[in-house]
Design a protein around this motif. Structure first.
Motif, short mmCIF file in Angstrom:
data_model
loop_
_atom_site.label_atom_id
_atom_site.label_comp_id
_atom_site.label_asym_id
_atom_site.label_seq_id
_atom_site.Cartn_x
_atom_site.Cartn_y
_atom_site.Cartn_z
N VAL A 154 77.99 53.31 14.90
CA VAL A 154 77.71 52.27 13.61
C VAL A 154 77.03 51.02 14.11
O VAL A 154 77.35 50.57 15.17
CB VAL A 154 79.38 51.82 13.23
CG1 VAL A 154 79.27 50.96 12.04
CG2 VAL A 154 79.98 53.19 12.80
N ALA A 155 76.17 50.90 13.08
CA ALA A 155 75.29 49.61 13.74
C ALA A 155 75.91 48.40 12.80
O ALA A 155 76.29 48.23 11.76
CB ALA A 155 73.80 49.83 13.03
N GLU A 156 75.79 47.03 13.46
CA GLU A 156 76.23 45.72 12.91
C GLU A 156 75.16 45.59 11.81
O GLU A 156 73.91 45.29 12.30
CB GLU A 156 76.36 44.92 13.94
CG GLU A 156 77.44 45.16 14.92
CD GLU A 156 78.74 44.98 14.35
OE1 GLU A 156 78.85 44.62 13.08
OE2 GLU A 156 79.98 45.10 15.08
N ALA A 157 75.34 45.47 10.64
CA ALA A 157 74.44 45.11 9.48
C ALA A 157 73.56 43.82 9.83
O ALA A 157 72.30 43.63 9.34
CB ALA A 157 75.09 45.31 8.15
N ASP A 158 74.37 43.07 10.43
CA ASP A 158 73.95 41.49 10.60
C ASP A 158 73.20 41.35 11.87
O ASP A 158 72.81 40.20 12.02
CB ASP A 158 74.98 40.36 10.21
CG ASP A 158 75.96 40.57 11.14
OD1 ASP A 158 76.23 41.34 12.15
OD2 ASP A 158 76.75 39.67 11.14
N PHE A 161 69.32 47.36 15.99
CA PHE A 161 70.46 46.94 15.40
C PHE A 161 71.27 46.85 16.86
O PHE A 161 71.22 47.94 17.79
CB PHE A 161 71.04 47.45 14.48
CG PHE A 161 70.32 47.23 13.09
CD1 PHE A 161 70.60 46.51 12.05
CD2 PHE A 161 69.22 48.15 12.92
CE1 PHE A 161 69.92 46.22 11.04
CE2 PHE A 161 68.34 47.93 11.73
CZ PHE A 161 68.93 46.98 10.67
N ASP A 162 72.57 45.96 16.90
CA ASP A 162 73.44 46.21 17.90
C ASP A 162 74.30 47.23 17.37
O ASP A 162 74.63 47.21 16.19
CB ASP A 162 74.13 44.88 17.96
CG ASP A 162 73.23 43.70 18.76
OD1 ASP A 162 72.59 44.32 19.55
OD2 ASP A 162 73.52 42.53 18.51
N VAL A 163 75.15 48.14 18.19
CA VAL A 163 76.06 48.77 17.65
C VAL A 163 77.37 48.07 17.60
O VAL A 163 77.55 47.11 18.27
CB VAL A 163 76.38 49.93 18.67
CG1 VAL A 163 74.96 50.63 18.87
CG2 VAL A 163 76.53 49.57 20.26
N ALA A 164 78.17 48.70 16.83
CA ALA A 164 79.73 48.02 16.62
C ALA A 164 80.48 48.12 17.70
O ALA A 164 80.41 48.97 18.57
CB ALA A 164 80.06 48.70 15.51
N ALA A 165 81.20 46.99 18.10
CA ALA A 165 82.16 47.18 19.16
C ALA A 165 83.21 48.30 19.06
O ALA A 165 83.73 48.39 17.97
CB ALA A 165 82.98 45.82 19.31
#
Length: 270
Positions: free
Chosen positions: A17-21, A8-12
């Protein structure tokens, strides 16, 4: 369900926090039974991702997955997830994996002959790979691959730790890598692989391998150097069942419990 390895990508602005989508599925491993799914994802000192998988479940490895090279089950896998943007594959197989040119063998295999490797860790000083492999009905075992070793066969289901399993007697250990430590089920029933402590402030724990068990509250240490079977010594009772043991970049050792606790493990508390 099947075993799914994803990234997953991490949130900006928030690396916790991982970006769920943003999920990208790297691997899907079909599980024939509901148990023995393995337990371990760790990046090695070489930057590769190492994945610990169980033998597929049931009891006694009825499909013989531990010794088969045409399945991802019962293995330590090694893949390269650092692929170029826009690549047609989610990961690449490192060309120095040991079975890339072996018939029907899965090229991702790094080591094999494991039952249910529950937690794998690299020694931060030596790069040795430590494996806690959950046994059948008699023994739990601690295995190691010294830095640079690959293609090792840890023996399941021919052997359970140092004992014959199939056949029950007169098994042939030729070519098998036996554990460095084992304990029977009077002391626990599901090993939790741990870490080699690398922290001089930890006194006699420094430089020793520390591990636990999810069925008992025992915590063991053993010498990390050298080859051959050695005794692991119970040094503490945790008062709860563990699920994982890990260390931070500065060498501090922590554990998680099956009741959701985060625990600090230390030879002495300031």
């Amino acid at each position: 369900g099947n075993t799914v390895i994803s990234h997953f990508d991490v949130a900006a602005g928030d690396a916790d926090v991982a970006e769920a989508d943003s999920e990208v599925v790297l691997m899907r491993i079909t599980q024939p039974f509901s148990n023995h799914n393995g337990g371990g994802l760790v990046f090695g000192p070489d930057g590769m991702l190492y994945i610990a998988t169980g033998d597929g479940g049931s009891a006694g490895d009825p499909q013989g997955n531990g010794q088969r090279l045409d399945t991802h089950l019962g293995k330590i896998l090694r893949i390269d997830v650092d692929v170029a943007p826009g690549s047609s594959t989610a990961y690449e197989v490192p060309p120095d994996n040991p079975f890339t040119t072996t018939g029907d063998a899965k090229p991702e295999i790094w080591h094999y002959g494991l039952r249910n490797p529950w937690r794998i860790r690299f020694d931060s000083e030596t790069d040795d790979l430590w494996i806690g492999d959950v046994g059948q009905n008699a023994f739990e075992e601690i295995d190691v691959a010294r830095a640079g070793q690959k293609g090792l066969n840890y023996g399941w289901n021919t052997m359970e730790a140092t004992a014959c399993f199939d056949p029950r007697s007169d098994c042939d250990p030729t070519g098998l890598v036996l554990p460095l430590a084992e304990y029977d089920h009077t002391f626990g029933c599901a090993v939790i692989g741990g870490v080699v402590v690398r922290d001089p402030s930890q006194g006699r724990l420094d430089g020793r391998y520390l591990f636990g068990d999810s069925c008992s509250d025992n915590l063991w240490v053993m010498d990390a150097a050298g080859d051959g079977l050695r005794e692991a010594v119970i040094i503490a009772t945790m008062g709860r069942s563990l699920s994982s043991i890990f260390e931070t970049e500065d060498g501090a050792v922590f554990a998680t419990s099956l009741t959701g606790e985060l625990l600090r493990i230390s030879a002495s508390v300031p």
